[in-house]
Design an enzyme around this catalytic site. Structure first.
Site, mmCIF file in Angstrom:
data_model
loop_
_atom_site.group_PDB
_atom_site.id
_atom_site.type_symbol
_atom_site.label_atom_id
_atom_site.label_comp_id
_atom_site.label_asym_id
_atom_site.label_seq_id
_atom_site.Cartn_x
_atom_site.Cartn_y
_atom_site.Cartn_z
ATOM 1 N N GLY B 300 0.876 -1.196 0.021
ATOM 2 C CA GLY B 300 0.010 0.095 -0.073
ATOM 3 C C GLY B 300 0.850 1.430 -0.029
ATOM 4 N N SER B 301 0.200 2.101 0.638
ATOM 5 C CA SER B 301 0.673 3.426 0.487
ATOM 6 C C SER B 301 2.268 3.782 1.072
ATOM 7 C CB SER B 301 -0.065 4.740 1.487
ATOM 8 O OG SER B 301 -1.373 4.359 0.692
ATOM 9 N N VAL B 302 2.834 2.714 1.832
ATOM 10 C CA VAL B 302 4.196 2.777 2.321
ATOM 11 C C VAL B 302 5.084 2.930 1.074
ATOM 12 C CG1 VAL B 302 5.891 1.792 3.873
ATOM 13 C CG2 VAL B 302 3.709 1.831 4.590
ATOM 14 N N LYS B 304 4.778 4.336 -1.608
ATOM 15 C CA LYS B 304 4.921 5.691 -2.401
ATOM 16 C C LYS B 304 6.321 6.271 -1.991
ATOM 17 C CE LYS B 304 -0.040 6.635 -2.190
ATOM 18 N NZ LYS B 304 -1.030 7.221 -1.233
#
Lengths: 197, 586
Positions: B300-302, B304
């Site tokens: 997920g966003s980690v 990014k």
């Protein structure tokens, strides 16, 4: 025996004839010398006896050393096992879970964020904060939720207050304490903090 | 035979006759010996050998002591204790079985009813009463039983493996079965730990060794200790925080990793649910492994952080780059949305990270040329195992470069369509903390050889630069905005007094049954502190929380607790500098 210059013999006067005659070699009759037997036999017996006794003593001392070695071996094994057991007990006592449980029983709580005080200048870095007793840190797993059948809502019945007969209550309270007393002594029992659920 | 020099009469007869007579006697004696030899060696040699052996010759095994598994400070996670099993001969014990069972229940804490049955077992000569009892205790109990007049108890060797801290690091350390190691480091490094048994053969008389008898001793070679980089106390704390976090969020499982930012040493690898290594059979089988290493999930966003730091390294964007983020972004056949509803907003690149905007990240990732993101992610360590010495490690799932489509790259840019394991992802985020140099993680101090022959440990640590130090610094400044009270999504992850850089993650989970996103989530938080001189990188992941929280509200506070404890434990002072004030909007 043969003279290198026999021609002189006639000219030289015979001197010391008797002595020469006496010095002439003859066969001596054989003489038997009997050495004394006793000392030799005694010596040999002594050596043999000494050897046997020495061997016996040596063997005995070796046996004794062996017994001692076996006994000490056993002792060393026992002591090593004992050391391991004590080591194991020590490690279990050092278990962070046990220490945390003991600390919580004393009312200790987890500290909040670290702050540093520089000695000398008295300067403080970080944000010091007071430990908060409300933030007790749950170190035991949450107890599973009971199904509704086993955990019915409390049935509250309001009754008018009536005078209490003291004798009966005392007896009941004492009985409860005696029954509950044993449970509390077991330190491994998970003690749930009140705010758990 | 020599003739004596002086003939002394003829009492001994003619030499010829004597010689012959002598030969005949010798021949007869020799043939008797020969016949006996054939009888001994030819007819049935084994029975005589066995008889000789039984005659006081003792052969004993000298067991090698199994090496301990230690934490980084030498505290044992697993140690060996000389153990014995207590066995009974029911023929001798049946008579006074109830008393003896009562006695054993008191002394050895065995089950009374089961012991009673065993002590009375009909037709049996051998029953186990208790296994793996410390030998001192077992000997004392059997001696006490003899003194009390009980007969038929005996002890046998039965090595005992003790895990003093119970469930702490159990998922890594593993456990032993009856005869062999079954899981974890115990099994992976069994050759090193177990050593080689020796043996001794000697003759005994009356229970004592005969000093001049046969005596051969092959000394046992004890197993070597295995020192891990785990910090026992920190591991314990991380496990408790994790358990509290998973339980209070209603999650199904979770893990937490603490890594030393500079050396890549893993200080804690916590899993939940876990098990007590002393009682592995009481835990469900799926809890016995290490989920951190063996389960794949979408980060997920980690992720990014990796995408944006790569863009900064390429120099095509800066933290202040202005991006217009529409409410929704149509890409090929599917729309991409953000986790929060918004109109058209104007974010900087730092704002994209601080607000965790998928759309902003996808727009930024358009600046990659084909294959560039894949190369960066590979260099961050995704898609291959970390080889720290944990069995069954998954290599995650990074689609090969030639299979990438534009649509796939969009999703990978914000952490979908690729899978990782926990330590992989920690090491990748740690690259930012370590000035852009990825240091390979390690779990073993020094070096050790796994059962498939690989050398692992701190001696085998490798380092390589992934992004420039400047890009790493810029990324750190952007990550600091994530925990900012006013602009970030995870103020709960802040450690008061310290500069903290981090990133939340809330990813959709792929269900095992349908192979699609099944509506559950993986929430996570990865970060490091102090941000401008990092000492620790901490990564917390909770699977399938049911209380509706996200990475910032569930994993963030857990991150803050673990980080705060680590900073306290290692006495890391705050750096005292000002946190970043990068603008998030324009």
């Amino acid at each position: 025996m043969s003279s290198p210059v026999p021609q002189f013999r006639s000219r030289v006067p015979r001197i010391a004839e008797v002595a020469v005659e006496r010095a002439r070699l003859t066969v001596v009759p054989r003489r038997r010398v009997r050495a004394a037997r006793m000392p030799f036999v005694a010596l040999v017996s002594m050596v043999l006896l000494g050897g046997v006794v020495g061997l016996l003593l040596f063997n005995t001392s070796m046996q004794q050393a062996s017994f001692a070695a076996t006994a000490l071996d056993g002792q060393a094994t026992r002591l090593a096992a004992r050391e391991q057991l004590l080591e194991m007990e020590l490690d279990r006592l050092r278990n962070p879970q046990r220490i945390a449980a003991a600390a919580q029983r004393l009312g200790m709580v987890q500290a909040c964020t670290p702050a540093f005080l520089t000695l000398g200048t008295g300067e403080i870095t970080g944000q010091p904060c007071a430990a908060d007793p409300a933030g007790r840190f749950p170190i035991w797993p949450a107890q599973p939720q009971k199904p509704a059948v086993l955990d019915p809502a409390p049935n509250v019945v309001e009754v008018a207050a009536t005078p209490v007969i003291s004798g009966d209550t005392d007896h009941g309270a004492a009985g409860n304490a005696a029954r509950g007393g044993r449970k509390n002594q077991q330190p491994q029992q998970p003690q749930q903090p009140q705010n758990q659920r | 035979m020599r003739q004596p020099r002086t003939p002394r009469g003829s009492r001994r007869g003619a030499p010829q006759v004597r010689l012959r007579l002598g030969f005949v006697v010798i021949a007869m004696v020799l043939s008797v010996f020969g016949a006996r030899l054939v009888q001994l060696q030819g007819v049935d040699p084994n029975s005589y050998a066995a008889m000789a052996a039984a005659e006081g010759l003792v052969e004993v095994d000298l067991p090698a002591e199994r090496g301990d598994i230690l934490d980084r400070n030498g505290e044992p996670l697993a140690d060996s204790v000389d153990g014995l099993m207590v066995v009974a001969n029911p023929e001798m014990t049946a008579e006074r079985a109830p008393e003896l069972a009562r006695f054993l229940y008191r002394e050895l804490d065995v089950d009374y009813a089961a012991t009673l049955n065993r002590l009375r077992e009909e037709g049996s000569l051998f029953e186990y009463i208790a296994r793996r009892v410390p030998s001192t205790l077992a000997t004392e109990v059997v001696e006490a039983a003899e003194q009390a007049g009980f007969e038929g108890l005996d002890t046998r060797r039965d090595p005992l493996r003790d895990y003093p801290a119970g469930d702490v690091a159990a998922n890594l350390v593993g456990f032993l079965g009856t005869d062999e190691p079954l899981a974890g480091l115990e099994r992976t490094f069994d050759a090193r730990l177990s050593g080689t048994d020796g043996s001794a053969r000697y003759e005994v008389g009356a229970g004592k060794r005969i000093p001049l008898g046969e005596n051969t001793v092959t000394k046992p070679v004890d197993g070597q200790d295995l020192q891990t980089t785990i910090d026992l106390d920190l591991q314990w704390y991380a496990q408790r925080v994790l358990r509290q976090t998973v339980e209070s969020s209603g999650g199904s499982s979770g893990f937490a990793v603490v890594m030393d930012s500079r050396t890549g040493e893993l200080l804690a690898v916590a899993d939940h649910p876990t098990f007590d290594a002393n009682l592995p059979t009481e835990a469900p089988k799926e809890d016995l492994g290490s989920r951190t290493m063996q389960d794949v999930y979408e980060p997920g966003s980690v992720e990014k952080v990796l995408t944006l730091s790569s863009l900064l390294d390429l120099g095509v964007l800066s933290p202040r780059t202005q991006i217009v983020v529409p409410p929704s972004l149509q890409r090929e056949d599917s729309p991409i949305g953000d986790w929060f509803d918004h109109g058209t907003i104007r974010l900087t690149l730092a704002g994209v990270l601080a607000k965790s905007s998928n759309i902003g990240t996808v727009l930024a990732a358009d600046r990659f040329e084909a294959g560039q993101l894949h190369d960066y992610l590979t260099r961050f360590g995704l898609g291959r195992t970390t080889d720290i010495g944990v069995r069954g490690e998954t290599e995650g799932l990074l689609p090969p470069a030639n299979a990438w489509t534009h649509q796939m790259q969009d999703r990978i840019a914000f952490g979908q369509s690729l899978s990782v394991n926990g330590v992989q992802m920690t090491a990748a985020v740690n690259t930012i903390a370590n000035d852009g140099v990825r240091v390979s993680p390690s779990l073993i101090r020094g070096s050790a050889t796994t059962d498939d022959g690989a050398m692992v440990g701190t001696d085998a640590t490798t380092e390589h630069r992934v992004i420039s130090a400047r890009a790493a610094h810029q990324t750190m400044l952007m990550m600091e905005r994530v925990v900012d009270e006013r602009v970030g999504v995870a103020p709960g992850a802040a450690v008061p007094g310290y500069r903290v850089a981090g990133k939340t993650g809330t990813a959709q989970r792929v269900g095992a049954e349908c192979g699609c996103y099944d509506g559950t989530f993986t929430v996570s938080f990865a970060g490091f502190a102090p941000a401008d001189d990092p000492r620790f990188t901490v990564y917390v992941v909770v699977q399938d929380p049911t209380n509706g929280g996200g990475g910032g509200s569930i994993a963030g506070p857990a991150f803050a607790k673990i980080m705060s404890y680590a900073l306290k434990r290692y006495a890391v002072p705050p750096t005292g500098t000002q946190p970043s004030r990068l603008p998030v909007e324009w």
